[in-house]
Design a protein around this motif. Structure first.
Motif, PDB file in Angstrom:
ATOM      1  N   LEU A  16     -73.133  89.217 -21.027  1.00  0.00           N
ATOM      2  CA  LEU A  16     -71.900  88.811 -19.890  1.00  0.00           C
ATOM      3  C   LEU A  16     -72.493  88.022 -18.989  1.00  0.00           C
ATOM      4  N   GLY A  17     -73.699  88.435 -18.285  1.00  0.00           N
ATOM      5  CA  GLY A  17     -74.309  87.761 -17.236  1.00  0.00           C
ATOM      6  C   GLY A  17     -74.789  86.507 -17.616  1.00  0.00           C
ATOM      7  N   LEU A  18     -75.362  86.183 -18.824  1.00  0.00           N
ATOM      8  CA  LEU A  18     -75.696  84.788 -19.121  1.00  0.00           C
ATOM      9  C   LEU A  18     -74.484  83.738 -18.979  1.00  0.00           C
ATOM     10  N   VAL A  19     -73.298  84.416 -19.398  1.00  0.00           N
ATOM     11  CA  VAL A  19     -72.134  83.603 -19.526  1.00  0.00           C
ATOM     12  C   VAL A  19     -71.839  83.368 -17.984  1.00  0.00           C
ATOM     13  N   ALA A  20     -71.917  84.102 -17.154  1.00  0.00           N
ATOM     14  CA  ALA A  20     -71.783  83.978 -15.732  1.00  0.00           C
ATOM     15  C   ALA A  20     -72.493  83.114 -15.049  1.00  0.00           C
ATOM     16  N   PHE A  21     -73.729  82.749 -15.670  1.00  0.00           N
ATOM     17  CA  PHE A  21     -74.627  81.616 -15.217  1.00  0.00           C
ATOM     18  C   PHE A  21     -73.981  80.279 -15.227  1.00  0.00           C
ATOM     19  N   ILE A  22     -73.111  80.145 -15.809  1.00  0.00           N
ATOM     20  CA  ILE A  22     -72.256  78.985 -16.167  1.00  0.00           C
ATOM     21  C   ILE A  22     -71.399  78.482 -14.908  1.00  0.00           C
ATOM     22  N   PRO A  23     -71.644  77.242 -14.656  1.00  0.00           N
ATOM     23  CA  PRO A  23     -70.883  76.836 -13.343  1.00  0.00           C
ATOM     24  C   PRO A  23     -69.360  76.928 -13.271  1.00  0.00           C
ATOM     25  N   PHE A  24     -68.770  77.439 -12.351  1.00  0.00           N
ATOM     26  CA  PHE A  24     -67.453  77.884 -12.276  1.00  0.00           C
ATOM     27  C   PHE A  24     -67.018  79.237 -13.081  1.00  0.00           C
ATOM     28  N   LEU A  25     -68.010  79.759 -13.616  1.00  0.00           N
ATOM     29  CA  LEU A  25     -67.965  81.109 -13.950  1.00  0.00           C
ATOM     30  C   LEU A  25     -68.515  82.324 -13.416  1.00  0.00           C
ATOM     31  N   GLY A  26     -68.903  82.057 -12.349  1.00  0.00           N
ATOM     32  CA  GLY A  26     -69.590  82.969 -11.255  1.00  0.00           C
ATOM     33  C   GLY A  26     -68.786  84.072 -10.974  1.00  0.00           C
ATOM     34  N   TRP A  27     -67.665  84.058 -11.005  1.00  0.00           N
ATOM     35  CA  TRP A  27     -66.478  85.463 -10.656  1.00  0.00           C
ATOM     36  C   TRP A  27     -66.826  86.378 -11.734  1.00  0.00           C
ATOM     37  N   LEU A  28     -67.271  85.914 -12.900  1.00  0.00           N
ATOM     38  CA  LEU A  28     -67.444  86.970 -13.985  1.00  0.00           C
ATOM     39  C   LEU A  28     -68.701  88.009 -13.497  1.00  0.00           C
ATOM     40  N   ASN A  29     -69.468  87.718 -12.471  1.00  0.00           N
ATOM     41  CA  ASN A  29     -70.526  88.527 -12.040  1.00  0.00           C
ATOM     42  C   ASN A  29     -69.763  89.947 -11.412  1.00  0.00           C
ATOM     43  N   TRP A  30     -68.661  89.516 -10.696  1.00  0.00           N
ATOM     44  CA  TRP A  30     -67.711  90.949 -10.493  1.00  0.00           C
ATOM     45  C   TRP A  30     -67.389  91.842 -11.583  1.00  0.00           C
ATOM     46  N   LEU A  31     -67.338  91.449 -12.712  1.00  0.00           N
ATOM     47  CA  LEU A  31     -67.252  92.062 -13.822  1.00  0.00           C
ATOM     48  C   LEU A  31     -68.387  92.978 -14.493  1.00  0.00           C
ATOM     49  N   VAL A  32     -69.633  92.063 -14.265  1.00  0.00           N
ATOM     50  CA  VAL A  32     -70.867  92.371 -14.814  1.00  0.00           C
ATOM     51  C   VAL A  32     -71.375  93.602 -13.909  1.00  0.00           C
ATOM     52  N   LEU A  33     -71.423  93.488 -12.734  1.00  0.00           N
ATOM     53  CA  LEU A  33     -72.121  94.459 -11.875  1.00  0.00           C
ATOM     54  C   LEU A  33     -71.807  95.934 -12.134  1.00  0.00           C
ATOM     55  N   PRO A  34     -70.223  96.147 -12.123  1.00  0.00           N
ATOM     56  CA  PRO A  34     -69.925  97.556 -12.427  1.00  0.00           C
ATOM     57  C   PRO A  34     -70.328  98.111 -13.737  1.00  0.00           C
ATOM     58  N   ILE A  35     -70.366  97.264 -14.824  1.00  0.00           N
ATOM     59  CA  ILE A  35     -70.749  97.411 -16.059  1.00  0.00           C
ATOM     60  C   ILE A  35     -72.344  97.946 -16.004  1.00  0.00           C
ATOM     61  N   GLY A  36     -73.334  97.132 -15.164  1.00  0.00           N
ATOM     62  CA  GLY A  36     -74.554  97.519 -15.033  1.00  0.00           C
ATOM     63  C   GLY A  36     -74.744  98.865 -14.128  1.00  0.00           C
ATOM     64  N   VAL A  37     -73.866  99.190 -13.403  1.00  0.00           N
ATOM     65  CA  VAL A  37     -74.002 100.155 -12.795  1.00  0.00           C
ATOM     66  C   VAL A  37     -73.735 101.606 -13.478  1.00  0.00           C
ATOM     67  N   VAL A  38     -72.908 101.469 -14.493  1.00  0.00           N
ATOM     68  CA  VAL A  38     -72.680 102.563 -15.326  1.00  0.00           C
ATOM     69  C   VAL A  38     -73.778 102.688 -16.219  1.00  0.00           C
ATOM     70  N   GLY A  39     -74.459 101.733 -16.811  1.00  0.00           N
ATOM     71  CA  GLY A  39     -75.951 101.521 -17.685  1.00  0.00           C
ATOM     72  C   GLY A  39     -76.814 102.372 -16.786  1.00  0.00           C
ATOM     73  N   LEU A  40     -76.745 101.744 -15.766  1.00  0.00           N
ATOM     74  CA  LEU A  40     -77.846 102.454 -14.575  1.00  0.00           C
ATOM     75  C   LEU A  40     -77.517 103.981 -14.398  1.00  0.00           C
ATOM     76  N   ALA A  41     -76.530 104.289 -14.358  1.00  0.00           N
ATOM     77  CA  ALA A  41     -76.438 105.877 -14.324  1.00  0.00           C
ATOM     78  C   ALA A  41     -76.544 106.533 -15.466  1.00  0.00           C
ATOM     79  N   LEU A  42     -76.164 105.798 -16.479  1.00  0.00           N
ATOM     80  CA  LEU A  42     -76.722 106.711 -18.130  1.00  0.00           C
ATOM     81  C   LEU A  42     -78.074 106.797 -18.049  1.00  0.00           C
ATOM     82  N   GLY A  43     -78.929 105.841 -17.625  1.00  0.00           N
ATOM     83  CA  GLY A  43     -80.344 105.526 -17.816  1.00  0.00           C
ATOM     84  C   GLY A  43     -80.804 106.513 -16.893  1.00  0.00           C
ATOM     85  N   ALA A  44     -80.332 106.908 -15.517  1.00  0.00           N
ATOM     86  CA  ALA A  44     -80.891 107.578 -14.758  1.00  0.00           C
ATOM     87  C   ALA A  44     -80.686 109.061 -15.153  1.00  0.00           C
TER      88      ALA A  44
END
Length: 73
Positions: A16-44
């Motif tokens: 999803l983050g690679l898709v967010a690197f496309i111009p005008f799709l940067g708003w997708l980073n707001w979706l990517v970051l919480p998903i990454g936080v969940v993965g970080l919590a599980l990894g911790a």
């Protein structure tokens, strides 16, 4: 087992983050970051570090992308 889930969440975050690197799709980073936080919590919570480290790197990269794009001031 938690590390495997963390790695899978990290791969979804990466896709999803690679898709967010496309111009005008940067708003997708707001979706990517919480998903990454969940993965970080599980990894911790797991005994291995690879899932945690993957999600930590992804959060830093996509957080910087969000800051550079003006999404976070």
């Amino acid at each position: 087992m938690l590390n495997i889930f963390s790695l899978l969440i990290g791969l979804v975050t990466l896709a999803l983050g690679l898709v967010a690197f496309i111009p005008f799709l940067g708003w997708l980073n707001w979706l990517v970051l919480p998903i990454g936080v969940v993965g970080l919590a599980l990894g911790a919570m797991s005994s291995s570090n690879s899932g945690r480290n993957l999600n930590l790197v992804l959060l830093v990269v996509f957080g910087l992308r969000l800051m550079i794009g003006g999404g976070v001031i």
